[in-house]
Design a protein around this motif. Structure first.
Motif, PDB file in Angstrom:
ATOM      1  N   ARG A  59       0.842  -1.199   0.000  1.00 40.68           N
ATOM      2  CA  ARG A  59       0.000   0.000   0.000  1.00 40.68           C
ATOM      3  C   ARG A  59       0.875   1.247   0.000  1.00 40.68           C
ATOM      4  N   ASP A  60       0.445   2.256  -0.755  1.00 32.89           N
ATOM      5  CA  ASP A  60       1.170   3.522  -0.756  1.00 32.89           C
ATOM      6  C   ASP A  60       0.208   4.669  -1.023  1.00 32.89           C
ATOM      7  N   GLY A  61       0.627   5.862  -0.596  1.00 32.23           N
ATOM      8  CA  GLY A  61      -0.168   7.056  -0.816  1.00 32.23           C
ATOM      9  C   GLY A  61      -0.941   7.501   0.409  1.00 32.23           C
ATOM     10  N   GLU A  62      -0.917   6.687   1.497  1.00 31.78           N
ATOM     11  CA  GLU A  62      -1.596   7.099   2.721  1.00 31.78           C
ATOM     12  C   GLU A  62      -0.808   8.225   3.393  1.00 31.78           C
ATOM     13  N   GLU A  63      -1.465   8.996   4.243  1.00 29.72           N
ATOM     14  CA  GLU A  63      -0.845  10.188   4.815  1.00 29.72           C
ATOM     15  C   GLU A  63       0.151   9.866   5.922  1.00 29.72           C
ATOM     16  N   GLU A  64      -0.012   8.722   6.599  1.00 31.17           N
ATOM     17  CA  GLU A  64       0.874   8.393   7.714  1.00 31.17           C
ATOM     18  C   GLU A  64       1.361   6.956   7.588  1.00 31.17           C
ATOM     19  N   ASP A  65       2.648   6.750   7.850  1.00 25.61           N
ATOM     20  CA  ASP A  65       3.219   5.409   7.830  1.00 25.61           C
ATOM     21  C   ASP A  65       2.648   4.603   8.997  1.00 25.61           C
ATOM     22  N   ILE A  66       2.052   3.457   8.684  1.00 24.55           N
ATOM     23  CA  ILE A  66       1.400   2.646   9.706  1.00 24.55           C
ATOM     24  C   ILE A  66       2.399   2.105  10.715  1.00 24.55           C
ATOM     25  N   VAL A  67       3.647   1.822  10.278  1.00 27.10           N
ATOM     26  CA  VAL A  67       4.659   1.220  11.153  1.00 27.10           C
ATOM     27  C   VAL A  67       5.346   2.270  12.020  1.00 27.10           C
ATOM     28  N   THR A  68       5.806   3.385  11.400  1.00 25.43           N
ATOM     29  CA  THR A  68       6.618   4.363  12.139  1.00 25.43           C
ATOM     30  C   THR A  68       5.814   5.571  12.629  1.00 25.43           C
ATOM     31  N   SER A  69       4.534   5.665  12.208  1.00 32.46           N
ATOM     32  CA  SER A  69       3.669   6.799  12.575  1.00 32.46           C
ATOM     33  C   SER A  69       4.254   8.135  12.136  1.00 32.46           C
ATOM     34  N   THR A  70       5.023   8.140  11.080  1.00 28.90           N
ATOM     35  CA  THR A  70       5.576   9.385  10.529  1.00 28.90           C
ATOM     36  C   THR A  70       4.792   9.775   9.275  1.00 28.90           C
ATOM     37  N   ALA A  71       4.811  11.089   8.959  1.00 33.73           N
ATOM     38  CA  ALA A  71       4.107  11.572   7.777  1.00 33.73           C
ATOM     39  C   ALA A  71       4.741  11.013   6.516  1.00 33.73           C
ATOM     40  N   LYS A  72       3.898  10.664   5.531  1.00 38.71           N
ATOM     41  CA  LYS A  72       4.394  10.129   4.259  1.00 38.71           C
ATOM     42  C   LYS A  72       3.992  11.062   3.127  1.00 38.71           C
ATOM     43  N   PRO A  73       4.816  11.122   2.079  1.00 37.41           N
ATOM     44  CA  PRO A  73       4.402  11.909   0.911  1.00 37.41           C
ATOM     45  C   PRO A  73       3.211  11.251   0.237  1.00 37.41           C
ATOM     46  N   ARG A  74       2.229  12.066  -0.150  1.00 37.18           N
ATOM     47  CA  ARG A  74       1.067  11.533  -0.849  1.00 37.18           C
ATOM     48  C   ARG A  74       1.347  11.460  -2.345  1.00 37.18           C
ATOM     49  N   ILE A  75       0.537  10.695  -3.061  1.00 36.31           N
ATOM     50  CA  ILE A  75       0.743  10.494  -4.492  1.00 36.31           C
ATOM     51  C   ILE A  75      -0.267  11.348  -5.255  1.00 36.31           C
ATOM     52  N   TYR A  76       0.247  12.282  -6.051  1.00 35.08           N
ATOM     53  CA  TYR A  76      -0.600  13.199  -6.808  1.00 35.08           C
ATOM     54  C   TYR A  76      -0.441  12.894  -8.292  1.00 35.08           C
ATOM     55  N   VAL A  77      -1.557  12.607  -8.953  1.00 31.71           N
ATOM     56  CA  VAL A  77      -1.503  12.231 -10.366  1.00 31.71           C
ATOM     57  C   VAL A  77      -2.343  13.195 -11.198  1.00 31.71           C
ATOM     58  N   GLU A  78      -2.073  13.199 -12.501  1.00 36.53           N
ATOM     59  CA  GLU A  78      -2.809  14.102 -13.381  1.00 36.53           C
ATOM     60  C   GLU A  78      -3.967  13.385 -14.063  1.00 36.53           C
ATOM     61  N   LYS A  79      -4.874  14.158 -14.538  1.00 36.31           N
ATOM     62  CA  LYS A  79      -6.011  13.666 -15.312  1.00 36.31           C
ATOM     63  C   LYS A  79      -5.527  12.764 -16.441  1.00 36.31           C
ATOM     64  N   GLY A  80      -6.202  11.644 -16.633  1.00 36.43           N
ATOM     65  CA  GLY A  80      -5.846  10.708 -17.699  1.00 36.43           C
ATOM     66  C   GLY A  80      -5.026   9.526 -17.229  1.00 36.43           C
ATOM     67  N   SER A  81      -4.422   9.615 -16.035  1.00 35.00           N
ATOM     68  CA  SER A  81      -3.643   8.490 -15.492  1.00 35.00           C
ATOM     69  C   SER A  81      -4.568   7.307 -15.240  1.00 35.00           C
ATOM     70  N   ILE A  82      -4.000   6.093 -15.372  1.00 36.35           N
ATOM     71  CA  ILE A  82      -4.786   4.871 -15.180  1.00 36.35           C
ATOM     72  C   ILE A  82      -4.249   4.142 -13.944  1.00 36.35           C
ATOM     73  N   ILE A  83      -5.130   3.870 -12.995  1.00 36.78           N
ATOM     74  CA  ILE A  83      -4.713   3.361 -11.693  1.00 36.78           C
ATOM     75  C   ILE A  83      -5.338   1.992 -11.443  1.00 36.78           C
ATOM     76  N   ALA A  84      -4.533   1.046 -10.960  1.00 38.94           N
ATOM     77  CA  ALA A  84      -5.040  -0.255 -10.508  1.00 38.94           C
ATOM     78  C   ALA A  84      -4.820  -0.339  -9.008  1.00 38.94           C
ATOM     79  N   THR A  85      -5.901  -0.395  -8.248  1.00 37.92           N
ATOM     80  CA  THR A  85      -5.782  -0.363  -6.788  1.00 37.92           C
ATOM     81  C   THR A  85      -6.909  -1.140  -6.135  1.00 37.92           C
ATOM     82  N   ALA A  86      -6.711  -1.487  -4.866  1.00 34.35           N
ATOM     83  CA  ALA A  86      -7.731  -2.223  -4.115  1.00 34.35           C
ATOM     84  C   ALA A  86      -8.934  -1.332  -3.845  1.00 34.35           C
ATOM     85  N   LYS A  87     -10.090  -1.974  -3.661  1.00 30.59           N
ATOM     86  CA  LYS A  87     -11.362  -1.242  -3.557  1.00 30.59           C
ATOM     87  C   LYS A  87     -11.345  -0.181  -2.460  1.00 30.59           C
TER      88      LYS A  87
END
Length: 351
Positions: A59-87
């Motif tokens: 998993r990636d793109g969440e705001e906080e690291d589940i293990v270290t509880s530190t802030a994580k960079p979020r993933i910003y994409v542009e219009k037209g990108s195609i994403i495969a991800t869990a529901k």
């Protein structure tokens, strides 16, 4: 000034290199080594130029690291990108979207859904844990019009670098591995050496080896190209059977699975014909060998080769650790560049 110019040149070179591939995996040696930052950097550079397809192991793109509880960079994409991800990540992604495909590939976070971004925005990505399913998702993303597919790797999932999964790989390393800069450089250099192991060149040996990989766990090829297939459950438990099957004509030991320290140590200790042996594995992700064991093996005259060579195109570094210390960025980059003959870059601090 000259150093900054060289840094920009190296960064531009890696982006130019990326354009040569349809798929790239981003793998990390540990958490907090800058995988997501590297992913975001590539996304930014591709903006307006390439239609990106994105997926992940883990998993990636969440705001906080589940293990270290530190802030994580979020993933910003542009219009037209195609994403495969869990529901669940599909529902949490802050973006207008159009569902293109449901895959019937299920994970602990729900079925993998493929969607097109109708607006710019933040996404979360999570994918299946098995490479088999990543390969299927890759094919879907390609069919749906992705120019470049980026696969974000989970912690220590080096198997993503396999050429069966992606055409090229970026390895991420950083200060979080150790508070010793020298140790991080050494660990990174060794990992690159293993992942970049030389490919076997003889066509007949490659064909025989592929048959062994498809039909059993261990096979021995002799100088007359005759094969002994060993009846073992795993390569890890095969040391005794391998030794019993070796003779003066043996040339290759083909391992379907992991080649480990313990197996090599046992073989080196139990036979005096190591100098004539080449160990052959599917690719460099199958090598779980310490630098000490590798050096011992080389001194014995034995070789390790692969059936499929991994294509590492760059090393991304993070000189900062979430544990409160950081390395001198320039010194760290220079030490890595002296040891590794690949582009080495810091997408956070530049260089």
């Amino acid at each position: 000034m000259k150093g900054n110019q060289e840094a920009r040149k190296k960064m531009n070179n890696i982006i130019d290199e990326i354009r040569n591939y349809k798929s790239i995996s981003i793998i990390g040696m540990d958490k907090n080594v800058g995988k997501t930052t590297t992913l975001n950097y590539i996304i930014g550079k591709a903006r307006g130029k390439l239609t990106l397809g994105l997926t992940s192991i883990g998993r990636d793109g969440e705001e906080e690291d589940i293990v270290t509880s530190t802030a994580k960079p979020r993933i910003y994409v542009e219009k037209g990108s195609i994403i495969a991800t869990a529901k669940s990540c599909f529902l949490d992604s802050d973006i207008t979207k159009e569902i293109l495909k449901t895959t019937s590939i299920n994970t602990s976070m729900g079925e993998i859904i493929i969607f097109r971004c109708i607006s710019d925005g933040y996404i979360q990505i999570a994918g299946p844990s098995q490479n088999y399913y990543i390969e299927k998702i890759y094919r879907h993303l390609e069919e749906l019009g992705s120019d470049l597919i980026l696969v974000d790797g989970a912690l220590s999932r080096k198997s993503l670098a396999s050429p069966k999964v992606t055409q090229a790989t970026i390895l991420c390393t950083g200060a979080t591995l150790s508070n010793s800069q020298q140790k991080v450089v050494q660990m990174t250099s060794h990992t690159v050496n293993l992942l970049s192991i030389e490919k076997e060149k003889e066509r007949q040996i490659l064909d025989i080896s592929k048959d062994i990989i498809n039909t059993c766990k261990v096979g021995i090829i002799d100088k007359h190209k005759k094969v002994k297939k060993l009846d073992v459950l795993t390569s890890l438990d095969a040391s005794k059977e391998i030794i019993e099957s070796l003779d003066k004509f043996s040339e290759y030991i083909v391992i379907n699975g992991i080649l480990s320290d313990s197996l090599l140590e046992y073989i080196m200790k139990s036979t005096d014909i190591c100098s004539q042996i080449t160990f052959l594995v599917e690719d460099g992700t199958k090598l779980f060998i310490s630098e000490e064991t590798l050096n011992k093996l080389i001194k014995k005259g034995a070789k390790i080769k692969v059936i499929n060579k991994i294509n590492i195109i760059g090393i991304s570094v993070n000189p900062k650790s979430p544990y409160g210390y950081e390395f001198d960025k320039d010194k760290f980059l220079n030490m890595l560049r002296e040891k590794i003959n690949l582009p080495v870059f810091d997408v956070v601090g530049g260089g």
